[in-house]
Design a protein around this motif. Structure first.
Motif, PDB file in Angstrom:
ATOM      1  N   GLU A 128     -28.631   7.518 -11.764  1.00 11.81           N
ATOM      2  CA  GLU A 128     -27.966   6.192 -11.499  1.00 11.81           C
ATOM      3  C   GLU A 128     -27.360   5.575 -10.066  1.00 11.81           C
ATOM      4  OE1 GLU A 128     -24.996   5.889 -14.494  1.00 11.81           O
ATOM      5  OE2 GLU A 128     -26.381   6.460 -16.012  1.00 11.81           O
ATOM      6  N   ARG A 129     -26.968   6.887  -9.569  1.00 10.81           N
ATOM      7  CA  ARG A 129     -26.425   6.605  -8.130  1.00 10.81           C
ATOM      8  C   ARG A 129     -27.370   6.298  -7.151  1.00 10.81           C
ATOM      9  NH1 ARG A 129     -22.789  10.963  -5.895  1.00 10.81           N
ATOM     10  NH2 ARG A 129     -22.368   9.382  -4.305  1.00 10.81           N
ATOM     11  N   TYR A 130     -28.684   6.890  -7.343  1.00  8.79           N
ATOM     12  CA  TYR A 130     -29.908   6.732  -6.479  1.00  8.79           C
ATOM     13  C   TYR A 130     -30.253   5.160  -6.631  1.00  8.79           C
ATOM     14  CZ  TYR A 130     -34.240   7.132  -4.101  1.00  8.79           C
ATOM     15  OH  TYR A 130     -35.710   6.906  -3.257  1.00  8.79           O
ATOM     16  N   ALA A 131     -30.443   4.959  -7.941  1.00  7.25           N
ATOM     17  CA  ALA A 131     -30.857   3.462  -8.165  1.00  7.25           C
ATOM     18  C   ALA A 131     -30.033   2.490  -7.875  1.00  7.25           C
ATOM     19  CB  ALA A 131     -31.015   3.319  -9.952  1.00  7.25           C
ATOM     20  N   ARG A 132     -28.730   2.605  -7.731  1.00  6.13           N
ATOM     21  CA  ARG A 132     -27.691   1.518  -7.179  1.00  6.13           C
ATOM     22  C   ARG A 132     -27.561   1.555  -5.723  1.00  6.13           C
ATOM     23  NH1 ARG A 132     -23.934   3.348 -11.732  1.00  6.13           N
ATOM     24  NH2 ARG A 132     -23.264   4.968 -10.244  1.00  6.13           N
ATOM     25  N   GLY A 133     -28.166   2.576  -5.030  1.00  7.05           N
ATOM     26  CA  GLY A 133     -28.395   2.820  -3.521  1.00  7.05           C
ATOM     27  C   GLY A 133     -27.126   3.495  -2.962  1.00  7.05           C
ATOM     28  N   GLU A 134     -26.411   4.093  -3.779  1.00  6.16           N
ATOM     29  CA  GLU A 134     -25.320   4.862  -3.334  1.00  6.16           C
ATOM     30  C   GLU A 134     -25.436   6.119  -2.239  1.00  6.16           C
ATOM     31  OE1 GLU A 134     -22.576   5.883  -6.475  1.00  6.16           O
ATOM     32  OE2 GLU A 134     -22.563   3.454  -7.335  1.00  6.16           O
ATOM     33  N   ILE A 135     -26.606   6.699  -2.727  1.00  3.80           N
ATOM     34  CA  ILE A 135     -27.171   7.717  -2.028  1.00  3.80           C
ATOM     35  C   ILE A 135     -28.553   7.521  -1.428  1.00  3.80           C
ATOM     36  CG2 ILE A 135     -25.616   9.545  -3.025  1.00  3.80           C
ATOM     37  CD1 ILE A 135     -28.080  10.382  -4.787  1.00  3.80           C
ATOM     38  N   ASP A 136     -28.795   8.181  -0.342  1.00  4.46           N
ATOM     39  CA  ASP A 136     -30.482   7.988   0.111  1.00  4.46           C
ATOM     40  C   ASP A 136     -30.975   9.036  -0.479  1.00  4.46           C
ATOM     41  OD1 ASP A 136     -29.646  10.111   1.285  1.00  4.46           O
ATOM     42  OD2 ASP A 136     -29.807   9.476   3.495  1.00  4.46           O
ATOM     43  N   THR A 137     -32.512   8.812  -0.306  1.00  6.11           N
ATOM     44  CA  THR A 137     -33.579   9.775  -0.791  1.00  6.11           C
ATOM     45  C   THR A 137     -33.280  10.869  -0.514  1.00  6.11           C
ATOM     46  OG1 THR A 137     -35.206   7.970  -0.489  1.00  6.11           O
ATOM     47  CG2 THR A 137     -36.127   9.930  -0.978  1.00  6.11           C
ATOM     48  N   THR A 138     -33.021  11.442   0.623  1.00  4.69           N
ATOM     49  CA  THR A 138     -32.707  12.474   1.252  1.00  4.69           C
ATOM     50  C   THR A 138     -31.674  13.402   0.287  1.00  4.69           C
ATOM     51  OG1 THR A 138     -33.408  12.127   3.490  1.00  4.69           O
ATOM     52  CG2 THR A 138     -32.350  14.219   3.157  1.00  4.69           C
ATOM     53  N   GLU A 139     -30.499  12.788   0.222  1.00  3.58           N
ATOM     54  CA  GLU A 139     -29.516  13.370  -0.534  1.00  3.58           C
ATOM     55  C   GLU A 139     -29.886  13.660  -1.931  1.00  3.58           C
ATOM     56  OE1 GLU A 139     -24.827  12.900  -1.281  1.00  3.58           O
ATOM     57  OE2 GLU A 139     -25.828  11.201   0.048  1.00  3.58           O
ATOM     58  N   TYR A 140     -30.713  12.371  -2.379  1.00  7.60           N
ATOM     59  CA  TYR A 140     -30.970  12.488  -3.901  1.00  7.60           C
ATOM     60  C   TYR A 140     -32.190  13.783  -4.117  1.00  7.60           C
ATOM     61  CZ  TYR A 140     -33.643  11.393  -8.077  1.00  7.60           C
ATOM     62  OH  TYR A 140     -34.246  11.343  -9.364  1.00  7.60           O
TER      63      TYR A 140
END
Length: 86
Positions: A61-73
């Motif tokens: 969910e956080r990745y989908a909302r853009g709260e974290i970037d691809t590397t952190e995800y």
């Protein structure tokens, strides 16, 4: 004793057999339903596994909302995947 000494005759015994059969069918259906309910649960799923699934959902969910970037995800997802199943 006259011919009317037994008021119910064979009907009384017949109905008792019907009720007995219905009772046995009802108990059998109840047992089958209980077995299905308890068999549907996954015994391999531990509380930790459920928490891990919830953590993964939150990460997605956080990745989908853009709260974290691809590397952190990717980094956090790998850590969750490596988490021991206790």
């Amino acid at each position: 004793m006259g011919p009317n000494w037994d008021h119910m005759g064979w009907w009384g015994m017949g109905w008792s057999w019907v009720f007995l059969i219905l009772l046995l069918v009802g108990i059998t259906v109840l047992i089958v339903l209980l077995v299905r309910v308890f068999a549907a649960r996954d015994p391999r799923q531990s509380p930790h596994r459920t928490e891990s699934n919830r953590a993964r959902e939150l990460l997605d969910e956080r990745y989908a909302r853009g709260e974290i970037d691809t590397t952190e995800y990717d980094e956090r997802r790998q850590r969750l995947d490596r988490a021991p199943d206790a």
